[in-house]
Each structure stands twice: as C-alpha cells, then as structure tokens.
Design a protein around this motif. Structure first.
Motif, PDB file in Angstrom:
ATOM      1  N   GLY A 235      22.674 -28.854 -32.953  1.00  0.00           N
ATOM      2  CA  GLY A 235      23.654 -28.986 -31.888  1.00  0.00           C
ATOM      3  C   GLY A 235      23.055 -29.041 -30.503  1.00  0.00           C
ATOM      4  O   GLY A 235      23.587 -29.672 -29.613  1.00  0.00           O
ATOM      5  N   GLY A 236      21.909 -28.367 -30.253  1.00  0.00           N
ATOM      6  CA  GLY A 236      21.342 -28.375 -28.930  1.00  0.00           C
ATOM      7  C   GLY A 236      20.355 -29.481 -28.690  1.00  0.00           C
ATOM      8  O   GLY A 236      19.769 -29.563 -27.618  1.00  0.00           O
ATOM      9  N   ALA A 237      20.117 -30.336 -29.638  1.00  0.00           N
ATOM     10  CA  ALA A 237      19.135 -31.415 -29.549  1.00  0.00           C
ATOM     11  C   ALA A 237      17.752 -30.891 -29.182  1.00  0.00           C
ATOM     12  O   ALA A 237      16.888 -31.642 -28.759  1.00  0.00           O
ATOM     13  N   ARG A 238      17.569 -29.579 -29.340  1.00  0.00           N
ATOM     14  CA  ARG A 238      16.268 -28.915 -29.247  1.00  0.00           C
ATOM     15  C   ARG A 238      15.401 -29.393 -28.081  1.00  0.00           C
ATOM     16  O   ARG A 238      14.337 -29.967 -28.250  1.00  0.00           O
ATOM     17  N   GLY A 239      15.854 -29.156 -26.898  1.00  0.00           N
ATOM     18  CA  GLY A 239      15.020 -29.379 -25.724  1.00  0.00           C
ATOM     19  C   GLY A 239      14.951 -30.802 -25.221  1.00  0.00           C
ATOM     20  O   GLY A 239      14.118 -31.103 -24.360  1.00  0.00           O
ATOM     21  N   TRP A 240      15.808 -31.690 -25.740  1.00  0.00           N
ATOM     22  CA  TRP A 240      15.763 -33.077 -25.280  1.00  0.00           C
ATOM     23  C   TRP A 240      16.570 -33.217 -23.999  1.00  0.00           C
ATOM     24  O   TRP A 240      17.728 -33.559 -23.994  1.00  0.00           O
ATOM     25  N   THR A 241      15.891 -32.956 -22.869  1.00  0.00           N
ATOM     26  CA  THR A 241      16.508 -33.130 -21.564  1.00  0.00           C
ATOM     27  C   THR A 241      16.576 -34.610 -21.219  1.00  0.00           C
ATOM     28  O   THR A 241      15.948 -35.461 -21.873  1.00  0.00           O
ATOM     29  N   THR A 242      17.313 -34.919 -20.150  1.00  0.00           N
ATOM     30  CA  THR A 242      17.468 -36.316 -19.737  1.00  0.00           C
ATOM     31  C   THR A 242      16.112 -36.951 -19.411  1.00  0.00           C
ATOM     32  O   THR A 242      15.827 -38.085 -19.814  1.00  0.00           O
ATOM     33  N   GLY A 243      15.275 -36.214 -18.691  1.00  0.00           N
ATOM     34  CA  GLY A 243      13.961 -36.754 -18.344  1.00  0.00           C
ATOM     35  C   GLY A 243      13.114 -37.051 -19.560  1.00  0.00           C
ATOM     36  O   GLY A 243      12.413 -38.067 -19.604  1.00  0.00           O
ATOM     37  N   ARG A 244      13.159 -36.171 -20.563  1.00  0.00           N
ATOM     38  CA  ARG A 244      12.365 -36.397 -21.773  1.00  0.00           C
ATOM     39  C   ARG A 244      12.916 -37.556 -22.594  1.00  0.00           C
ATOM     40  O   ARG A 244      12.160 -38.321 -23.188  1.00  0.00           O
ATOM     41  N   VAL A 245      14.238 -37.678 -22.621  1.00  0.00           N
ATOM     42  CA  VAL A 245      14.834 -38.825 -23.326  1.00  0.00           C
ATOM     43  C   VAL A 245      14.410 -40.126 -22.667  1.00  0.00           C
ATOM     44  O   VAL A 245      14.012 -41.089 -23.342  1.00  0.00           O
ATOM     45  N   VAL A 246      14.462 -40.172 -21.337  1.00  0.00           N
ATOM     46  CA  VAL A 246      14.043 -41.378 -20.612  1.00  0.00           C
ATOM     47  C   VAL A 246      12.576 -41.680 -20.894  1.00  0.00           C
ATOM     48  O   VAL A 246      12.189 -42.834 -21.105  1.00  0.00           O
ATOM     49  N   SER A 247      11.742 -40.644 -20.905  1.00  0.00           N
ATOM     50  CA  SER A 247      10.318 -40.833 -21.176  1.00  0.00           C
ATOM     51  C   SER A 247      10.086 -41.438 -22.558  1.00  0.00           C
ATOM     52  O   SER A 247       9.283 -42.369 -22.724  1.00  0.00           O
ATOM     53  N   VAL A 248      10.815 -40.936 -23.556  1.00  0.00           N
ATOM     54  CA  VAL A 248      10.660 -41.461 -24.908  1.00  0.00           C
ATOM     55  C   VAL A 248      11.178 -42.897 -25.008  1.00  0.00           C
ATOM     56  O   VAL A 248      10.573 -43.750 -25.668  1.00  0.00           O
ATOM     57  N   VAL A 249      12.285 -43.180 -24.331  1.00  0.00           N
ATOM     58  CA  VAL A 249      12.828 -44.541 -24.354  1.00  0.00           C
ATOM     59  C   VAL A 249      11.834 -45.513 -23.739  1.00  0.00           C
ATOM     60  O   VAL A 249      11.587 -46.602 -24.274  1.00  0.00           O
ATOM     61  N   VAL A 250      11.243 -45.151 -22.607  1.00  0.00           N
ATOM     62  CA  VAL A 250      10.244 -46.021 -21.967  1.00  0.00           C
ATOM     63  C   VAL A 250       9.065 -46.242 -22.913  1.00  0.00           C
ATOM     64  O   VAL A 250       8.577 -47.361 -23.088  1.00  0.00           O
ATOM     65  N   GLY A 251       8.587 -45.164 -23.513  1.00  0.00           N
ATOM     66  CA  GLY A 251       7.481 -45.305 -24.458  1.00  0.00           C
ATOM     67  C   GLY A 251       7.840 -46.185 -25.640  1.00  0.00           C
ATOM     68  O   GLY A 251       7.024 -46.983 -26.098  1.00  0.00           O
ATOM     69  N   ALA A 252       9.072 -46.048 -26.125  1.00  0.00           N
ATOM     70  CA  ALA A 252       9.502 -46.864 -27.267  1.00  0.00           C
ATOM     71  C   ALA A 252       9.569 -48.337 -26.893  1.00  0.00           C
ATOM     72  O   ALA A 252       9.201 -49.210 -27.689  1.00  0.00           O
ATOM     73  N   LEU A 253      10.061 -48.637 -25.681  1.00  0.00           N
ATOM     74  CA  LEU A 253      10.118 -50.032 -25.247  1.00  0.00           C
ATOM     75  C   LEU A 253       8.713 -50.627 -25.132  1.00  0.00           C
ATOM     76  O   LEU A 253       8.475 -51.779 -25.521  1.00  0.00           O
ATOM     77  N   VAL A 254       7.789 -49.838 -24.607  1.00  0.00           N
ATOM     78  CA  VAL A 254       6.401 -50.303 -24.523  1.00  0.00           C
ATOM     79  C   VAL A 254       5.833 -50.510 -25.932  1.00  0.00           C
ATOM     80  O   VAL A 254       5.138 -51.496 -26.207  1.00  0.00           O
ATOM     81  N   ALA A 255       6.135 -49.576 -26.829  1.00  0.00           N
ATOM     82  CA  ALA A 255       5.665 -49.716 -28.212  1.00  0.00           C
ATOM     83  C   ALA A 255       6.262 -50.946 -28.880  1.00  0.00           C
ATOM     84  O   ALA A 255       5.588 -51.650 -29.642  1.00  0.00           O
ATOM     85  N   PHE A 256       7.535 -51.210 -28.595  1.00  0.00           N
ATOM     86  CA  PHE A 256       8.191 -52.390 -29.159  1.00  0.00           C
ATOM     87  C   PHE A 256       7.484 -53.652 -28.689  1.00  0.00           C
ATOM     88  O   PHE A 256       7.216 -54.572 -29.482  1.00  0.00           O
ATOM     89  N   ALA A 257       7.169 -53.726 -27.393  1.00  0.00           N
ATOM     90  CA  ALA A 257       6.439 -54.881 -26.861  1.00  0.00           C
ATOM     91  C   ALA A 257       5.043 -54.968 -27.471  1.00  0.00           C
ATOM     92  O   ALA A 257       4.552 -56.065 -27.775  1.00  0.00           O
ATOM     93  N   ALA A 439      -2.822 -53.561 -28.727  1.00  0.00           N
ATOM     94  CA  ALA A 439      -3.455 -52.280 -29.046  1.00  0.00           C
ATOM     95  C   ALA A 439      -3.462 -51.351 -27.833  1.00  0.00           C
ATOM     96  O   ALA A 439      -3.189 -50.146 -27.944  1.00  0.00           O
ATOM     97  N   VAL A 440      -3.749 -51.915 -26.664  1.00  0.00           N
ATOM     98  CA  VAL A 440      -3.767 -51.097 -25.444  1.00  0.00           C
ATOM     99  C   VAL A 440      -2.364 -50.579 -25.126  1.00  0.00           C
ATOM    100  O   VAL A 440      -2.183 -49.391 -24.813  1.00  0.00           O
ATOM    101  N   LEU A 441      -1.358 -51.459 -25.218  1.00  0.00           N
ATOM    102  CA  LEU A 441       0.012 -51.033 -24.942  1.00  0.00           C
ATOM    103  C   LEU A 441       0.483 -49.973 -25.934  1.00  0.00           C
ATOM    104  O   LEU A 441       1.209 -49.038 -25.573  1.00  0.00           O
ATOM    105  N   LEU A 442       0.082 -50.121 -27.198  1.00  0.00           N
ATOM    106  CA  LEU A 442       0.483 -49.138 -28.206  1.00  0.00           C
ATOM    107  C   LEU A 442      -0.095 -47.765 -27.874  1.00  0.00           C
ATOM    108  O   LEU A 442       0.591 -46.732 -28.024  1.00  0.00           O
ATOM    109  N   ALA A 443      -1.343 -47.754 -27.420  1.00  0.00           N
ATOM    110  CA  ALA A 443      -1.948 -46.484 -27.034  1.00  0.00           C
ATOM    111  C   ALA A 443      -1.238 -45.893 -25.812  1.00  0.00           C
ATOM    112  O   ALA A 443      -0.996 -44.679 -25.742  1.00  0.00           O
TER     113      ALA A 443
END
Length: 461
Positions: A235-257, A439-443
């Motif tokens: 229920g608390g999403a265990r520490g997933w604040t807005t800033g951390r969610v945004v950080s993960v989304v940005v990383g995922a978009l970079v990983a997707f590219a 490879a660089v973007l994935l890292a």
C-alpha cells in the motif's frame, strides 16, 4: 457467492451511486494527463520487468523494490481504467500515485512472492497463450478479422468490455442508473485481464484461473473495505517518492532508446555480414505489374547536401528488372522527374505508390495511347533494354529522379520482378556506432534506476 481459495492477485471495485449521466462523455479528455503519465510508466514497467526477469533467472527472487513499483503501475492503471471506459464505475477522479488509496472505489493488491520458479519465468508468455485468446475477446486488440476488399485486410480493435460499458453508459444517460448485472460481468472480465497481466509480468507463479469471478468483491474476501479483506501488502509503494519515480522513468526511457540502438546495430551488422550478394550488394525485391504500357516510380528527391550524404552512405546503386514472362522484352531507364513526365505525358501508364514487402500498390495516372519508343528520346541517365534481366547502375546525385519500365513490344501489360540494391559502404560504421552508443546509454540508464531503487528500498523521503 461461491468461496474460492485466495488468489495472489486481487481486484476490488465499488460501484458509486449516484453517477453523473453525462460525465462519461468527456472522461477521455479529463483522463488525458493520466494517459500521458501512464504511457511513460508502462515503458518503465517493461524495462523493470526485463530487469526482474534476469534477477529471477539468477536468484529466483523478484527484487522487492521493483515489484512494489510495478504493482503501483498496475494499481494506477486500474484506477484510471475503472474511472474511464473499462468500467465507468466512479466519477471520483483517480489520484496520481503508485500507492494504494484505501478509500478509492477501485483497488488492486498483489502478494509479494518470496520465491519464484527460475524455469517458469522463461515460458510464462507461452503458457498464457490460451488466456490471450480470452483477453482478446474481452478487451479486443485485434480479435476480429475484417475484409476491406479482395486484397486489403485489417484488424479491428474493441472487445466485449467496451461494448458492455458503452451499453451501460447509454442506460446511465437516459435513466441515471448503471445496470448492476452489466457492472458485475464487466468487473469479472476486468479481473481476468489483470490476473493475466500480473502473471505474464512475472509477478506470480500462480496460473490465472479460467474463472469469471463476477462483481466488485473478491470471492471469499468481500469488498476492499470490508473486515474480511486483507490489508494491502504494497500500500505504501515502499519509498517511491515522486522524485524517485521520475528518476526511474528517465532511466527507463534512456534504456528503451539504448535497446533500440543495440537491436538496430545488431540487425545492421548481421545484414552487412550475411545479406550481401556475391557482388557486395544489399538487395530488396518486389513484383511490379500493370495492365498499361509503362510503369514509373514516384520522384526520388535529393537536395544538394542530402544527396552528398545519402550518396556516400548508399554507394553504388543497382536496379534490375526481369520480365515475369520470359518471351517479353522491356526497357529500363532512369531520368529526371521533369523529363520522365514529359515523355509519359498522354501515355497510359501507372505509378508505383507504395511497396510493402511483396505487396505493391500502383495507380493509373493517365489514360492515353502508346508511349514513343524509349530509345528514340535522349533523356536517360542510364538505360538497358532487351529480353531477360536488364540492369542499370547509378549513384545518388542532386535532383528528382524517376525509374521507368516500358514494354518494348508496345502492347499493354508490364510485369517484372524488380531488384534494387546498394553497396552501402557506411553500414559497418553505422552498425558499430549504434552498438557502442547503445551500450553506453544502457550503462547510463542503469545509474538513475539503481540509485532511485536503492533509496526507495530504504524507505523514507
């Protein structure tokens, strides 16, 4: 209602009353902010599921912090779908959060699995094929095969959920009441879809039951706010604040590219090593046919600077045509678009509008008589004629260029197998650049994802 054993994936809903008679007409507009955010969250969901796949394969465990995030995405999506056209069960606007909202009329819980099968993770997508057929019936996405004509076919979207929700919306518009039997049936289908999604998303090893559990209550557990319903495990999403969610989304978009670059580079490298013919050309083929006297391509336009860059990349270009009927003779030539238009003016001919695989779409662009013998005009940059395969070579240069195929016997009907190839000397460089960049973007993508996940696992702000 028959009591069943507790499922690890639990979908709850409460039909609000009264509901607005007209609000459903504009919910698609009101939900646009959610749709935009969910588009990013679903990309992130896919990337994190791939990470979880590797973790399960190696350790047999789904990383808890990633599990909480992905459950939050499913929970967010379920609230939005319930508000909009997967149910229209509430007029209360969905909250922007991954966390469980206990007083919201739509809730979703998934038990965290302490251990998952390493072998099963490889075949869940395959085992779920029977469910895909059911889900296709419920929510559509290519269920019905439509015939638009003798040669054109298309897949139709839509499904039983959308149809029944639309019927309920019309009833609501005229009576102010949502038919309860329709609500119960729609929720049963929605629950089935969510269970399948969680299974394919590697979040449980429990195979989804082939059972339509109707209504907003989970069998044997009651409504989400009843005393018998267990509290949410995430229920608390265990520490997933807005800033951390945004950080993960940005990383995922970079990983997707990065993955797109890696796949593109691998395909380009494979083509360079395996798809060249004996003369070093990469070739594509299609059959071109018309009942008229001639065929031409649409103008290929190359401005000055573009022509230099494209030409350096493509290298030598080779075009060959082979008559489908061996006893026919054809002429193949390349000319400027202006000269070709002047030559074919008043001539019955066809233009090639689109080539997709072996499917070619041609269009009659003029209705007239025979063209002049092509050898009698001095407009061709390169040309070849006769029976059998005819081949011309060219390089990309500034201007608008058109390929023309004419039947030399001056009778209607041109049918040839066309092969277009290029040496593409830049392909190895392009493949290497794409692979290294990927490879660089994935890292780089791993950095924001890893930092945010580590902080979220510790909890707190």
């Amino acid at each position: 209602m028959t009591t069943h054993s507790t499922e690890p994936v639990r979908v709850y809903a409460r039909l609000d009353s009264p509901l607005s008679r007209w609000l459903w007409l504009v919910k698609w507009l009101l939900a646009l902010p959610h749709y935009l955010i969910l588009a990013l969250l679903w990309i992130t969901f896919v990337v994190l599921t791939v990470v979880a796949f590797v973790a399960i394969l190696v350790t047999g465990r789904y990383p808890r912090v990633l599990f909480d995030f992905n459950v939050g995405v499913l929970r967010w999506a379920w609230r939005v779908h319930y508000y909009t056209y997967a149910a229209l069960g509430t007029d209360r606007y969905p909250p922007f959060t991954l966390a469980d909202v206990p007083d919201y009329p739509a809730r979703l819980d998934i038990d965290y699995p302490e251990r998952l099968s390493r072998g099963l993770v490889l075949v869940k997508w395959l085992l779920a094929i029977p469910h895909y057929l059911v889900v296709g019936l419920f929510v559509g996405g290519g269920l019905w095969y439509l015939w638009d004509g003798p040669d054109d076919r298309g897949w139709a979207a839509g499904g039983l959920v959308g149809l029944l929700v639309f019927i309920a919306a019309v009833v609501l518009l005229f009576t102010g009441n949502y038919p309860k039997p329709i609500f119960d049936f729609v929720l049963g289908m929605d629950r089935w879809v969510v269970r399948v999604g969680a299974y394919v998303g590697l979040m449980t090893d429990r195979y989804p039951p082939f059972r339509l559990d109707l209504g907003g209550e989970e069998p044997g557990l009651g409504a989400p706010d009843s005393p018998t319903a267990p509290p949410s495990d995430t229920g608390g999403a265990r520490g997933w604040t807005t800033g951390r969610v945004v950080s993960v989304v940005v990383g995922a978009l970079v990983a997707f590219a990065a993955v797109a670059l890696l796949v593109g580079g691998a395909v380009a490298l494979w083509a360079d090593r395996n798809e060249r013919d004996a003369d070093g050309y990469l070739t594509t083929s299609a059959t071109l046919a018309t009942d008229t006297y001639a065929l031409r391509t649409e103008p290929m336009r190359f401005p000055g600077g573009v022509a230099d860059r494209v030409g350096d990349g493509l290298g030598d270009v080779r075009v060959s045509v082979t008559p489908v009927e061996p006893d026919r003779s054809v002429f193949l030539g390349i000319a400027s678009a202006r000269d070709a238009a002047r030559y074919l003016a008043g001539t019955e001919h066809a233009v090639v509008r689109d080539v997709t695989g072996d499917r070619v779409r041609t269009e009659l662009v003029d209705d007239g008589g025979r063209p002049a013998p092509p050898e009698s005009v001095d407009i061709w940059v390169d040309r070849a004629s006769g029976s059998g395969t005819q081949t011309i070579h060219t390089t990309v240069s500034t201007g608008d260029w058109v390929l023309v195929v004419v039947d030399q016997d001056q009778v209607p009907g041109v049918s040839v197998r066309a092969d277009v190839g290029a040496t593409v000397p830049a392909l190895p460089w392009v493949a290497t650049t794409a692979l290294v960049s990927g490879a660089v973007l994935l890292a780089l993508a791993a950095l924001p994802i890893g930092i945010a996940a580590r902080r979220a696992s510790r909890g707190g702000p």
